[in-house]
Design a protein around this motif. Structure first.
Motif, short mmCIF file in Angstrom:
data_model
loop_
_atom_site.label_atom_id
_atom_site.label_comp_id
_atom_site.label_asym_id
_atom_site.label_seq_id
_atom_site.Cartn_x
_atom_site.Cartn_y
_atom_site.Cartn_z
N PHE A 149 -13.50 -4.43 4.88
CA PHE A 149 -12.59 -4.97 3.87
C PHE A 149 -13.02 -6.38 3.46
N ALA B 227 -7.56 -2.25 1.72
CA ALA B 227 -6.54 -3.02 2.44
C ALA B 227 -5.55 -2.10 3.15
N LEU C 251 -6.17 -1.14 6.74
CA LEU C 251 -6.07 -2.13 7.81
C LEU C 251 -4.90 -1.81 8.73
N ALA D 233 -2.31 -5.16 6.88
CA ALA D 233 -2.51 -4.42 5.64
C ALA D 233 -1.78 -5.10 4.48
N GLY E 200 -3.72 -8.09 3.49
CA GLY E 200 -4.89 -7.72 2.71
C GLY E 200 -4.53 -7.41 1.27
N ILE E 201 -3.43 -6.68 1.06
CA ILE E 201 -2.98 -6.38 -0.31
C ILE E 201 -2.64 -7.66 -1.06
N THR F 197 2.10 -6.94 -4.56
CA THR F 197 1.96 -6.55 -3.16
C THR F 197 3.06 -5.56 -2.76
#
Length: 422
Positions: free
Chosen positions: A89, A117, A120, A126, A129-130, A164
């Motif tokens: 990622f 993401a 993850l 996760a 990541g988003i 998100t």
């Protein structure tokens, strides 16, 4: 801590074998979507932007190489390891950010970061990541995240948080749908297995009932031959021997011969009746309702007793063993009415239900005390025989009667369809 873990598992549960079952973009999409988006972005950049083609191709080549090394060529046993996914990622988002900074059109390729993401783990990582991908994809065209958040922090914070939540919510919905689909498939598989097992048990039950019925018919015929045919032949032989001894007396000889002929006719009638009893003849070329209607009509014509036959529910073809048993029970019940009830009216009802079929025979005769009836261990067909026939097919036989109050016999059997025949 435990409550947080439960929330995390409900959002993106682990399948226990290293694979995330909530991922909605598995299969070929997982492998080819990043390459497809990278190729599309590269082609559009070369066609419509004024950037240096060599630089564009070089950066795109590096991104493709990273995809190849970090995802495509990774052994399957390592592909879902949290560290491998995190490294993949990080490299993917970095390459996508450099490309988007080089040419805005590469934000198309940056979309791949959302999917990466969602791989993850744990769930908070996760979501982080988003958030990072959302911030980069929105702010790079506006001077980069540092500049954009410094100029308009509220705007970009709200945009990033909303995006998100939307992407994470999509993952949550996808997870719920995947779990529901898996649970539904499991339930359907269990139901199919149970139905198959039930069908097998029904076939076994009907096979056993058929074998037992054959033995019962043999025993019944053996008893009938002993009680009627054998005794009749004994009487015929006795009369013929007596006639041989009376040759000198023509009148006596003729009397013994006539008696022997009468006994022979009676035995022939009994033999034909036994042959007819081997099979349910009324069912040979008609449905069960038609067969019962014929039986009741002939019985009423022979006895002079009024009989009222009705059918309820939707008539349908049932397994031959079921129909034959219902016919036999009806015939025996009517025989008992003829012999013992002294009835004036008989009601016969055939009832089809969802999974049961019932025959009811009711009369207004003299009735009797059921407690004084012949028990199953005392021999005879009658009520014990009817109950034995019905019980062999997982059915029930109910008898209600009282002196002066008539009698009601009800046979209830499973409505096994004709398709279950073996």
């Amino acid at each position: 801590m435990r409550s947080w873990i439960r929330w995390q598992d409900s959002l993106w549960p682990s399948s226990g074998d290293g694979e995330s079952p909530w991922r909605p973009w598995g299969g070929w999409v997982e492998w080819f979507l990043p390459y497809a988006l990278l190729s599309l972005s590269t082609v559009l950049s070369l066609l419509i932007s004024g950037q240096d083609p060599a630089v564009t191709l070089g950066l795109a080549g590096l991104a493709a190489g990273w995809l190849l090394v970090s995802t495509t060529l990774v052994p399957s046993r390592w592909a879902e390891h949290p560290v491998v996914v995190a490294v993949s990622f990080t490299g993917l988002v970095t390459a996508a950010a450099v490309l988007e900074a080089h040419d805005t059109v590469f934000l198309i390729f940056m979309i791949t970061g959302f999917f990466e993401a969602m791989r993850l783990r744990p769930a908070p990582l996760a979501l982080t990541g988003i958030f990072v991908v959302s911030a980069l994809i929105n702010t790079i065209p506006n001077g980069g995240p540092l500049s954009a958040f410094a100029d308009q922090p509220a705007l970009w914070t709200v945009v990033t948080l909303v995006q998100t939540a939307a992407v994470g919510g999509g993952g949550l919905v996808s997870a719920a749908m995947a779990r529901q689909h898996a649970e539904r498939k499991r339930v359907l598989d269990e139901l199919a297995a149970a139905q198959e097992e039930n069908a097998g048990l029904q076939r076994q039950l009907l096979g056993q009932a058929r074998e037992t019925g054959i033995l019962d018919e043999r025993q019944r015929l053996s008893q009938e031959i002993h009680d009627t045919l054998a005794q009749g032949f004994t009487g015929i032989i006795t009369q013929l021997e007596a006639a041989a001894a009376a040759k000198g007396d023509p009148a006596e000889w003729q009397r013994h011969v006539d008696t022997a002929m009468a006994l022979a006719r009676e035995n022939l009638t009994a033999a034909r009746r036994s042959v007819r009893a081997l099979g349910p003849q009324p069912l040979a070329a008609s449905t069960l309702p038609d067969a019962l209607d014929e039986v009741s009509r002939l019985w009423s014509g022979r006895t002079g007793v009024e009989i009222r036959f009705t059918t309820t529910g939707t008539a349908r073809a049932l397994h031959p063993e079921i129909e034959a048993t219902l016919l036999r029970v009806t015939q025996e019940a009517l025989t008992n009415v003829e012999k013992h009830a002294a009835a004036t009216i008989v009601g016969l009802t055939l009832s089809y239900m969802a999974d049961q079929v019932t025959v009811d025979v009711r009369d207004d005769g003299g009735g009797f005390d059921p407690g004084a009836a012949v028990s199953p261990g005392e021999g005879g067909f009658g009520v014990p025989g009817m109950r034995a026939r019905v019980t062999r097919l997982a059915g029930t036989l109910n008898l209600e009667s009282e002196p002066g109050g008539g009698t009601a016999v009800s046979a209830n059997l499973p409505a096994i369809a004709l398709e279950a025949r073996t």
